[in-house]
Design an enzyme around this catalytic site. Structure first.
Site, mmCIF file in Angstrom:
data_model
loop_
_atom_site.group_PDB
_atom_site.id
_atom_site.type_symbol
_atom_site.label_atom_id
_atom_site.label_comp_id
_atom_site.label_asym_id
_atom_site.label_seq_id
_atom_site.Cartn_x
_atom_site.Cartn_y
_atom_site.Cartn_z
ATOM 1 N N CYS A 1 -4.042 7.117 5.757
ATOM 2 C CA CYS A 1 -3.832 6.801 4.342
ATOM 3 C C CYS A 1 -5.059 7.097 3.502
ATOM 4 O O CYS A 1 -4.955 7.202 2.274
ATOM 5 C CB CYS A 1 -3.424 5.335 4.188
ATOM 6 S SG CYS A 1 -4.529 4.174 5.006
ATOM 7 N N GLU B 1 0.879 -1.175 0.000
ATOM 8 C CA GLU B 1 0.000 0.000 0.000
ATOM 9 C C GLU B 1 0.917 1.225 0.000
ATOM 10 O O GLU B 1 1.669 1.437 0.952
ATOM 11 C CB GLU B 1 -0.896 0.001 1.235
ATOM 12 C CG GLU B 1 -1.826 1.201 1.294
ATOM 13 C CD GLU B 1 -2.518 1.337 2.636
ATOM 14 O OE1 GLU B 1 -2.621 2.482 3.125
ATOM 15 O OE2 GLU B 1 -2.925 0.310 3.207
#
Length: 509
Positions: A282, A245
């Protein structure tokens, strides 16, 4: 040459707290990985695995006060947030224990011979097996949920794989404490402590991804760091899966009708989402497409009022603070960019939240304004004011892959009037999670969750949150014509383990 010391640092002051460990040498990484590989057989029993995961959650809760204190000292995220994150981590471990016990993740399929099929079908039996030792690279912004005992570790262990964690330098002391808790939990079920390894150091992270016994890796962090590891994983003599990620802008589109209906509520909600955790999530909304005109002005005023009331906060480390200050300064210096609330230094060790506005027309073509389409980690967002739907679509068409994409619709649009369905179709290729009339911060741990997205949000199509995260660490194997007595118990006709399966085309529960 002596190994470099690993220090725990207080982000509130920038001063070292204590020396925690030494950076691992190549020899030490090799020793840890080989020990983990040798321990893999102790995870073969699903009953043991499930019990281990539940005990790990119990022991983390037993040590809650000490762990939260250590996490706050290294992250400055505060006890309220950290207690909640630890609770999420324990819930996640227990959820994977339930998945292990159910057994559906093994994907058992049994087809008996069919001579009349074209072509004829032999006896075929398929299920999934663990990959091997998994390398996990901890994230800075979630010291519990995406670190030593986080989702990558929990899902890899649930799949039956030992794990070696590369500790994040922002919370090395906490990493050591959590690793000890998990190792003690393993010992309670006769599983060697080596089933969970821990190493420190940048070079150790590179040695880990290159080690021939590492079978897969999970990463949460920056595009630059993640891409370097992804390339290293692909360049090995035997390439391995790398589930990274890397970064996400998380665009938000506010329709003109939605802004006219509830501009003030949208502005306030945006402020809360973009400043949550000092903007270090995020899934922070980093780009908002809002209409020009009176309704958009109301939204910006509401956002201005709410962000102005936000207190300065501490970022996870001073390097991130420096990058944030440089990033917002460069963005604010572009012609035509305005700062209704200027983001920047809130003090010697803190940062203040703010946001920038820009005409959306500046973002519709390649050029210097592409910087505004890149993630800036910290409490800042960009509000791009569009003149019409075509201009908004032109900006969306230029965006890279994201973890999330959000649209705020009016009540009528949500009921099927106007372009609601068309907008959802435009957002779907951009992200792994598409939201309507909500905010992306807050990622529920649930079976239907997907936390991933097209590159550069992630390097694979998998999720790192939710039950299906376990699938990353498995591979399918089919057995053809194998006598019943030689088959694994999972694939025998009698189904001695009571597993969900597809038996001659029929789904059995």
């Amino acid at each position: 040459m002596a190994a470099a010391p690993v220090w725990s640092v207080d982000p509130r002051t920038g001063k070292p707290r204590e020396q925690v460990a030494d950076e691992a040498t190549a020899h030490e990484v090799d020793t840890v990985v080989r020990a983990a590989h040798d321990a893999r057989g102790f995870l073969a029993d699903r009953t043991v695995r499930a019990a281990f995961l539940r005990t790990a959650a119990d022991r983390l809760e037993d040590a809650k006060d000490r762990l939260v204190e250590a996490a706050d000292a290294e992250s400055a995220l505060g006890p309220v947030r950290l207690n909640s994150e630890l609770a999420r981590t324990c819930y996640q471990l227990r959820a994977f224990a339930g998945i292990v016990e159910e057994g559906a993740f093994l994907d058992v399929v049994i087809d008996h011979p069919d001579a009349d099929a074209t072509p004829p079908v032999p006896d075929l039996r398929r299920y999934k097996v663990p990959l091997g030792v998994v390398a996990v690279y901890s994230a800075s912004n979630f010291p519990f949920a995406f670190s030593v005992a986080g989702g990558d570790t929990a899902s890899a262990l649930a799949a039956g794989n030992p794990v070696v964690v590369k500790a994040h330098p922002d919370h090395p002391a906490l990493s050591e404490l959590v690793a000890k808790v998990l190792r003690r939990a393993a010992a309670e079920h006769g599983v060697p402590a080596d089933v969970l390894g821990l190493v420190h150091g940048f070079e150790a992270g590179l040695e880990l991804i290159r080690h021939p016994l590492i079978a897969a890796a999970g990463f949460t962090g920056s595009v630059r760091g993640g891409r370097a590891l992804f390339d290293a994983a692909a360049a090995r003599p035997v390439p391995i899966p790398f589930h990274g990620e890397l970064g996400s802008l998380n665009p938000v589109l506010v329709t003109e009708a939605a802004a006219a209906e509830r501009a003030e509520a949208i502005g306030t909600g945006l402020a809360g989402s973009m400043t949550l955790g000092t903007g270090q999530f995020c899934v922070k909304p980093g780009l908002v497409l809002a209409p020009s005109g009176a309704s958009g002005d109301r939204l910006v005023k509401s956002l201005t009022d709410a962000v102005s009331d936000t207190e300065a906060g501490v970022l996870l480390d001073h390097r991130m603070r420096d990058n944030f200050l440089a990033g917002v300064t460069e963005r604010a210096g572009l012609p035509g960019v305005e700062s209704p609330v200027t983001p920047g230094a809130g003090g010697e060790h803190t940062v203040s939240a703010g946001f920038l506005t820009v005409p959306a027309a500046h973002l519709t073509a390649e050029g210097a304004y592409d910087l505004l389409l890149e993630e800036c980690f910290g409490p800042v967002t960009v509000v791009a004011r569009y003149e019409d739907d075509a201009e908004a679509r032109a900006v969306l068409a230029r965006l890279p892959g994201n973890l999330t994409a959000t649209v705020h619709l009016s009540a009528g649009e949500a009921a099927g009037e106007g372009r609601g369905a068309e907008i959802l179709a435009e957002l779907t290729p951009l992200a792994g999670r598409v939201l309507v009339n909500g905010w992306p911060t807050g990622v529920a741990v649930a079976p239907a969750q997907h936390h991933g997205g097209p590159y550069p949000a992630t390097t694979s199509t998998s999720t790192s949150v939710g039950g299906t995260a376990v699938e990353r660490w498995l591979r399918p194997v089919a057995y053809q014509g194998v006598p019943e007595a030689l088959l694994p118990p999972e694939l025998r006709d009698a189904n001695p383990l009571g597993l969900p399966r597809r038996f001659d085309g029929v789904l059995e529960r």
